[in-house]
Design a protein around this motif. Sequence first.
Motif, PDB file in Angstrom:
ATOM      1  N   ILE A 190      24.394 -37.311  -2.779  1.00 20.33           N
ATOM      2  CA  ILE A 190      24.037 -35.899  -2.720  1.00 20.33           C
ATOM      3  C   ILE A 190      23.643 -35.460  -4.124  1.00 20.33           C
ATOM      4  O   ILE A 190      24.350 -35.735  -5.098  1.00 20.33           O
ATOM      5  CB  ILE A 190      25.211 -35.068  -2.172  1.00 20.33           C
ATOM      6  CG1 ILE A 190      25.509 -35.518  -0.749  1.00 20.33           C
ATOM      7  CG2 ILE A 190      24.907 -33.585  -2.229  1.00 20.33           C
ATOM      8  CD1 ILE A 190      26.757 -34.903  -0.169  1.00 20.33           C
ATOM      9  N   ASP A 191      22.529 -34.781  -4.258  1.00 24.09           N
ATOM     10  CA  ASP A 191      22.036 -34.430  -5.590  1.00 24.09           C
ATOM     11  C   ASP A 191      22.475 -33.052  -6.061  1.00 24.09           C
ATOM     12  O   ASP A 191      22.102 -32.624  -7.136  1.00 24.09           O
ATOM     13  CB  ASP A 191      20.513 -34.550  -5.643  1.00 24.09           C
ATOM     14  CG  ASP A 191      19.790 -33.582  -4.739  1.00 24.09           C
ATOM     15  OD1 ASP A 191      20.461 -32.891  -3.956  1.00 24.09           O
ATOM     16  OD2 ASP A 191      18.558 -33.511  -4.809  1.00 24.09           O
ATOM     17  N   GLY A 192      23.254 -32.345  -5.298  1.00 24.93           N
ATOM     18  CA  GLY A 192      23.761 -31.054  -5.732  1.00 24.93           C
ATOM     19  C   GLY A 192      23.161 -29.892  -4.986  1.00 24.93           C
ATOM     20  O   GLY A 192      22.315 -30.041  -4.118  1.00 24.93           O
ATOM     21  N   GLU A 193      23.615 -28.708  -5.358  1.00 27.03           N
ATOM     22  CA  GLU A 193      23.194 -27.472  -4.688  1.00 27.03           C
ATOM     23  C   GLU A 193      21.832 -27.021  -5.190  1.00 27.03           C
ATOM     24  O   GLU A 193      21.483 -27.225  -6.350  1.00 27.03           O
ATOM     25  CB  GLU A 193      24.245 -26.402  -4.979  1.00 27.03           C
ATOM     26  CG  GLU A 193      24.157 -25.196  -4.098  1.00 27.03           C
ATOM     27  CD  GLU A 193      25.352 -24.265  -4.307  1.00 27.03           C
ATOM     28  OE1 GLU A 193      25.105 -23.062  -4.442  1.00 27.03           O
ATOM     29  OE2 GLU A 193      26.473 -24.751  -4.348  1.00 27.03           O
TER      30      GLU A 193
ATOM     31  N   ASN B 177      19.063 -24.595  -6.631  1.00 29.62           N
ATOM     32  CA  ASN B 177      19.059 -23.452  -7.526  1.00 29.62           C
ATOM     33  C   ASN B 177      17.612 -22.980  -7.676  1.00 29.62           C
ATOM     34  O   ASN B 177      16.875 -23.454  -8.544  1.00 29.62           O
ATOM     35  CB  ASN B 177      19.662 -23.816  -8.889  1.00 29.62           C
ATOM     36  CG  ASN B 177      19.694 -22.620  -9.817  1.00 29.62           C
ATOM     37  OD1 ASN B 177      19.282 -21.520  -9.463  1.00 29.62           O
ATOM     38  ND2 ASN B 177      20.205 -22.826 -11.019  1.00 29.62           N
ATOM     39  N   LEU B 178      17.210 -22.057  -6.822  1.00 24.05           N
ATOM     40  CA  LEU B 178      15.833 -21.579  -6.837  1.00 24.05           C
ATOM     41  C   LEU B 178      15.528 -20.698  -8.045  1.00 24.05           C
ATOM     42  O   LEU B 178      14.371 -20.511  -8.394  1.00 24.05           O
ATOM     43  CB  LEU B 178      15.513 -20.856  -5.527  1.00 24.05           C
ATOM     44  CG  LEU B 178      15.648 -21.709  -4.263  1.00 24.05           C
ATOM     45  CD1 LEU B 178      15.365 -20.871  -3.028  1.00 24.05           C
ATOM     46  CD2 LEU B 178      14.722 -22.909  -4.320  1.00 24.05           C
ATOM     47  N   ASP B 179      16.550 -20.149  -8.700  1.00 16.78           N
ATOM     48  CA  ASP B 179      16.340 -19.335  -9.890  1.00 16.78           C
ATOM     49  C   ASP B 179      15.878 -20.178 -11.075  1.00 16.78           C
ATOM     50  O   ASP B 179      15.309 -19.655 -12.037  1.00 16.78           O
ATOM     51  CB  ASP B 179      17.628 -18.600 -10.272  1.00 16.78           C
ATOM     52  CG  ASP B 179      18.004 -17.548  -9.245  1.00 16.78           C
ATOM     53  OD1 ASP B 179      17.077 -16.982  -8.603  1.00 16.78           O
ATOM     54  OD2 ASP B 179      19.208 -17.303  -9.047  1.00 16.78           O
ATOM     55  N   ALA B 180      16.103 -21.469 -11.025  1.00 18.20           N
ATOM     56  CA  ALA B 180      15.703 -22.365 -12.124  1.00 18.20           C
ATOM     57  C   ALA B 180      14.201 -22.573 -12.142  1.00 18.20           C
ATOM     58  O   ALA B 180      13.659 -23.094 -13.123  1.00 18.20           O
ATOM     59  CB  ALA B 180      16.421 -23.689 -11.999  1.00 18.20           C
ATOM     60  N   LEU B 181      13.491 -22.206 -11.084  1.00 16.22           N
ATOM     61  CA  LEU B 181      12.046 -22.427 -11.035  1.00 16.22           C
ATOM     62  C   LEU B 181      11.307 -21.475 -11.872  1.00 16.22           C
ATOM     63  O   LEU B 181      11.105 -20.580 -12.254  1.00 16.22           O
ATOM     64  CB  LEU B 181      11.545 -22.338  -9.585  1.00 16.22           C
ATOM     65  CG  LEU B 181      12.133 -23.388  -8.654  1.00 16.22           C
ATOM     66  CD1 LEU B 181      11.653 -23.138  -7.222  1.00 16.22           C
ATOM     67  CD2 LEU B 181      11.696 -24.766  -9.087  1.00 16.22           C
TER      68      LEU B 181
END
Length: 96
Positions: free
Chosen positions: A87-90, A92-96
């Motif tokens: 699993i690569d983690g949650e 985070n659309l704010d990082a875009l």
Amino acid sequence: MAAALRALPTVDPARATLERQGLFPCDAEIARRLSIGADKFRSIVGALEKNGFPPRDALIGRRYWPAVVAFWHRRYGLASLTSPSMIDGEENLDAL
């Protein structure tokens, strides 16, 4: 038009019924999909189940087809190709 209808191939109703069994096919259809005879499948299914082959679902009374496919993928080392290794983690659309 009548000549065209006569040219259509006939469909064996028993085979058509087996092919429509979807996610929970009977053992005869599983054997057909695995390209082995029903008698051969019956003779080996116990040994297969001891090695992780999916048993019949208690509620439905048949085997779940995707689990049958997953069994063969695992047996031949293909499971890692169809599922993520970690699993690569949650997201985070704010990082875009």
